[in-house]
Design an enzyme around this catalytic site. Structure first.
Site, mmCIF file in Angstrom:
data_model
loop_
_atom_site.group_PDB
_atom_site.id
_atom_site.type_symbol
_atom_site.label_atom_id
_atom_site.label_comp_id
_atom_site.label_asym_id
_atom_site.label_seq_id
_atom_site.Cartn_x
_atom_site.Cartn_y
_atom_site.Cartn_z
ATOM 1 N N GLY A 101 2.709 6.501 -12.592
ATOM 2 C CA GLY A 101 1.651 6.641 -11.416
ATOM 3 C C GLY A 101 2.358 6.360 -10.028
ATOM 4 O O GLY A 101 3.340 5.810 -10.011
ATOM 5 N N GLY A 126 0.956 4.325 -5.959
ATOM 6 C CA GLY A 126 0.180 3.558 -5.364
ATOM 7 C C GLY A 126 0.495 3.354 -3.937
ATOM 8 O O GLY A 126 1.604 4.161 -3.460
ATOM 9 N N GLY A 127 -0.232 2.613 -3.336
ATOM 10 C CA GLY A 127 0.169 2.469 -1.816
ATOM 11 C C GLY A 127 1.592 1.820 -1.636
ATOM 12 O O GLY A 127 2.101 2.182 -0.365
ATOM 13 N N MET A 128 1.949 0.872 -2.578
ATOM 14 C CA MET A 128 3.145 0.203 -2.046
ATOM 15 C C MET A 128 4.347 0.926 -2.905
ATOM 16 O O MET A 128 5.517 0.623 -2.660
ATOM 17 C CB MET A 128 3.083 -0.885 -2.661
ATOM 18 C CG MET A 128 2.098 -1.939 -1.733
ATOM 19 S SD MET A 128 2.451 -3.650 -1.868
ATOM 20 C CE MET A 128 2.167 -3.993 -3.663
ATOM 21 N N GLY A 129 4.042 1.870 -3.648
ATOM 22 C CA GLY A 129 5.301 2.485 -4.361
ATOM 23 C C GLY A 129 4.771 3.214 -5.781
ATOM 24 O O GLY A 129 3.844 3.826 -5.699
ATOM 25 N N VAL A 186 5.022 3.652 -10.159
ATOM 26 C CA VAL A 186 5.238 2.712 -11.346
ATOM 27 C C VAL A 186 5.909 3.919 -12.493
ATOM 28 O O VAL A 186 5.397 4.831 -12.589
ATOM 29 C CB VAL A 186 4.005 2.331 -11.704
ATOM 30 C CG1 VAL A 186 4.025 1.599 -13.229
ATOM 31 C CG2 VAL A 186 3.097 1.607 -10.878
ATOM 32 N N LYS A 194 7.202 -1.343 -11.640
ATOM 33 C CA LYS A 194 6.699 -1.100 -10.284
ATOM 34 C C LYS A 194 7.875 -1.233 -9.381
ATOM 35 O O LYS A 194 8.485 -2.361 -9.009
ATOM 36 C CB LYS A 194 5.587 -2.119 -9.810
ATOM 37 C CG LYS A 194 5.131 -1.903 -8.435
ATOM 38 C CD LYS A 194 3.911 -2.894 -7.966
ATOM 39 C CE LYS A 194 2.757 -3.058 -8.900
ATOM 40 N NZ LYS A 194 1.660 -3.956 -8.327
ATOM 41 N N ASP A 248 -8.289 -9.450 -8.232
ATOM 42 C CA ASP A 248 -8.689 -7.935 -8.097
ATOM 43 C C ASP A 248 -8.962 -7.523 -9.587
ATOM 44 O O ASP A 248 -8.455 -6.678 -10.047
ATOM 45 C CB ASP A 248 -7.631 -7.182 -7.545
ATOM 46 C CG ASP A 248 -7.857 -5.557 -7.288
ATOM 47 O OD1 ASP A 248 -9.228 -5.786 -7.179
ATOM 48 O OD2 ASP A 248 -7.133 -4.864 -7.135
#
Length: 305
Positions: A37, A39-42, A44, A58, A152
């Site tokens: 997948g 995400g906003g930071m990189g 996976v 990640k 979270d």
């Protein structure tokens, strides 16, 4: 007994995607097998060790790589994740925060997230809800015992593995006395699962994770979120200004939610008290509820308010 495998057939684990041209074939000591997948930071990736252990890696990308503060905080997050070990966490395996593209690898857990499971099959039955809550509570107990807060806890961060639930995304854990900001300068957390004090900008404590555990239990049992809205700002306002409504919760869960979903964080039960109420054995219980808190939690499943 809690933590037995779920009684019903779970949704299948999401299929990893094939690697695209230009994506890495190795990260650190791991061979990259497929993409899990983004995400906003990189990104996976699914990787493996030479001995065949599967890991989720990640890999950090983007503008934050040129931000010195990002690097400092990422190092801090790696150190924090390394302090926690639990059978209900996707534990840290390795990391390199100093690499040109920083990365961290955790245990790979095959299974759907809680949100994927409910989307496929609807709310969980009572036994599965209690197994889920007990497992996540044990994961949080380990995090809090290390002097950390997850910040979270949400359905997308709980994987229903073959041997029980696993709490993931320890990249957002922080020391209790750490800054409340993320790497991008925004408050950590998902609005629908934030505690009221978290939604108003206060530094989250272990009590914020307890609130999120209650919200997670309600979602697992009903398929509904405590607070919803068309915009995150609307949700944040409702979380901070309105009392949670869970009248549609099953009766067996009501007293449990009454205890966890208290607006005053000082009055929420400790994880020790929560685990006792769920019948989790072999806990070294020290302090239970705050002196001003509600009475001891009833056994989950007893019903009533």
């Amino acid at each position: 007994m809690l933590h037995d495998p779920p009684a019903r057939s779970s949704a299948p684990a999401p299929e990893p995607a094939a690697l695209r041209p230009g994506e890495p074939r190795s990260i650190g000591p791991f061979r990259v097998r497929s993409r899990l997948g983004s995400g906003g930071m990189g990104d996976v990736y699914l990787g493996s060790t030479r001995k065949g252990q599967q890991v989720a890696i990640k890999l950090i990308r983007g503008a934050q790589l040129d931000d010195d503060e990002f690097r400092i905080r990422f190092r801090r997050e790696v150190r924090a994740a390394a302090k926690v070990r639990s059978r209900f966490i996707a534990n840290l395996v390795d990391a390199d925060p100093e690499a040109d593209l920083p990365w961290l690898a955790t245990e790979y857990v095959a299974g759907p997230t809680l949100s994927q499971e409910l989307a496929a099959n609807g709310p969980l039955p009572q036994a599965d809800v209690l197994n889920l809550v007990a497992g996540v509570a044990e994961a949080l107990h380990g995090i809090h015992r290390a002097g950390l807060v997850h910040r979270d806890v949400k359905p997308a961060n709980v994987i229903l593995g073959p041997d029980g639930p696993r709490l993931i995304d320890l990249g957002v854990v922080a020391a209790v006395d750490a800054t409340r900001l993320t790497l991008t300068g925004q408050a950590v957390g998902t609005p629908m699962y934030m505690a009221p004090e978290q939604a108003t900008g206060s530094r989250p404590t272990a009590a914020a994770d307890v609130w999120a555990l209650g919200a997670l239990a309600y979602y697992a049992a009903t398929g509904n979120h405590l607070f919803e809205g068309d915009h995150p700002a609307v949700v944040l306002y409702r979380v901070s200004a309105e009392d949670p409504s869970y009248a549609d919760s099953p009766e067996y869960l009501r007293a449990f939610l009454d205890a966890l979903l208290v607006k005053d964080p000082e009055r929420r039960p400790s994880l020790d008290a929560i685990l006792r109420s769920l019948g989790v054995p072999d806990q070294a219980v020290a302090a239970t509820l705050p002196a001003a808190g509600p009475p001891d939690l009833p056994s989950a499943g007893a019903g009533g308010r």
